[in-house]
Design a protein around this motif. Sequence first.
Motif, PDB file in Angstrom:
ATOM      1  N   ASN A  37      29.767  45.029  40.913  1.00 29.37           N
ATOM      2  CA  ASN A  37      31.020  44.352  41.211  1.00 29.37           C
ATOM      3  C   ASN A  37      31.133  42.963  40.589  1.00 29.37           C
ATOM      4  O   ASN A  37      32.146  42.276  40.759  1.00 29.37           O
ATOM      5  N   ALA A  69      32.532  42.728  35.581  1.00 22.60           N
ATOM      6  CA  ALA A  69      33.792  42.655  34.832  1.00 22.60           C
ATOM      7  C   ALA A  69      34.906  42.202  35.764  1.00 22.60           C
ATOM      8  O   ALA A  69      34.716  42.126  36.992  1.00 22.60           O
ATOM      9  N   PRO A  70      36.084  41.883  35.223  1.00 29.79           N
ATOM     10  CA  PRO A  70      37.219  41.525  36.074  1.00 29.79           C
ATOM     11  C   PRO A  70      37.538  42.644  37.066  1.00 29.79           C
ATOM     12  O   PRO A  70      37.291  43.826  36.793  1.00 29.79           O
ATOM     13  N   GLY A  71      38.103  42.252  38.200  1.00 26.67           N
ATOM     14  CA  GLY A  71      38.378  43.213  39.253  1.00 26.67           C
ATOM     15  C   GLY A  71      39.237  44.377  38.818  1.00 26.67           C
ATOM     16  O   GLY A  71      38.977  45.521  39.195  1.00 26.67           O
ATOM     17  N   TRP A  72      40.270  44.112  37.988  1.00 32.44           N
ATOM     18  CA  TRP A  72      41.159  45.211  37.596  1.00 32.44           C
ATOM     19  C   TRP A  72      40.421  46.260  36.773  1.00 32.44           C
ATOM     20  O   TRP A  72      40.721  47.453  36.867  1.00 32.44           O
ATOM     21  N   VAL A  73      39.438  45.809  35.990  1.00 31.27           N
ATOM     22  CA  VAL A  73      38.643  46.756  35.194  1.00 31.27           C
ATOM     23  C   VAL A  73      37.764  47.599  36.121  1.00 31.27           C
ATOM     24  O   VAL A  73      37.681  48.827  35.969  1.00 31.27           O
ATOM     25  N   ASP A 107      39.986  41.814  47.936  1.00 33.60           N
ATOM     26  CA  ASP A 107      39.524  40.725  47.079  1.00 33.60           C
ATOM     27  C   ASP A 107      37.999  40.683  47.099  1.00 33.60           C
ATOM     28  O   ASP A 107      37.384  40.655  48.178  1.00 33.60           O
ATOM     29  N   HIS A 108      37.405  40.677  45.914  1.00 33.20           N
ATOM     30  CA  HIS A 108      35.946  40.794  45.847  1.00 33.20           C
ATOM     31  C   HIS A 108      35.224  39.643  46.517  1.00 33.20           C
ATOM     32  O   HIS A 108      34.207  39.824  47.188  1.00 33.20           O
ATOM     33  N   ARG A 109      35.744  38.434  46.355  1.00 35.26           N
ATOM     34  CA  ARG A 109      35.082  37.279  46.957  1.00 35.26           C
ATOM     35  C   ARG A 109      35.065  37.390  48.480  1.00 35.26           C
ATOM     36  O   ARG A 109      34.042  37.086  49.113  1.00 35.26           O
TER      37      ARG A 109
END
Length: 279
Positions: free
Chosen positions: A216, A219-223, A234-236
């Motif tokens: 996780n 790469a950027p979240g959308w990828v 939201d990853h954070r």
Amino acid sequence: EFYTQLCREVASAGYVVVSVEHEDGTGLASVCRETGEVIPYQEQPKWPYDIVDFNGPFLQRRAVELEELVEALVGATRSPSSLTEQSQPDACSDDALLQVLRHADLRRVTLVGHSFGSAAVMHAVTVSPEFWSSMCSGVLLLDLWPGPLTNDTTGAAFDSLGAQMPVPFVMLLSENFQHSEWYSASFRRLVEAAGERCLAAAGVPGTCHQWVSDANFWAPGWVLRWLALMGPRDHREAHAATARAVQASAGALSSHKGPSAAKLADVFATLGLEPVVPA
């Protein structure tokens, strides 16, 4: 090196974290400690296949390796040679690791596993209950994969597995595992059968199976969402909640005064985690 960030989060709370490189062939990248050669990855066959039969030898090998590791760590606090004999050449060229281990409380070892690693931990403690009752203060199961332990998707096998758990445990799940049509019954029945041995069991909303791994962060979240490696949350936020839940679990499982299930449940509720078995 697939769980570096999670290990850092646990270590930041004052725990000594040892990451195991298993040599059973199920690790994506591992090296034989005796020869130094890369161990080929044994990929799961294409479905359909007997998951229990295929993974049985891997579980047995991992159970042996976990016992060897804990014995080596305990032995290292008494004799440095007991650890260096288990290691690759020059792995302990300085004594920093040994100094850390000598200050660690190895009476409070907590086993942590994710996915197949979680199944391996559960297999290990249930096949050698006397050993782990004396050497381990508890177990943290992250997205336990029931498949290698039973072919029964009704969860019936976990009635006995839960009753056999020799040490306290906590189970944390991603949202897609918690609500999986194949696994959810196993999780519920494990928690119910374990009774007070299960200190807490909950899912982290908005996450997918890889949520505790370094994937996780790649790469950027959308990828990552496009690749189905990250959930919608939201990853954070998801990572912060997971890190706090893992730290609280480790504290409860390793407490000198005994695990506090009520306190842990309060922490999980504050973090917005969803109970596996609603109160």
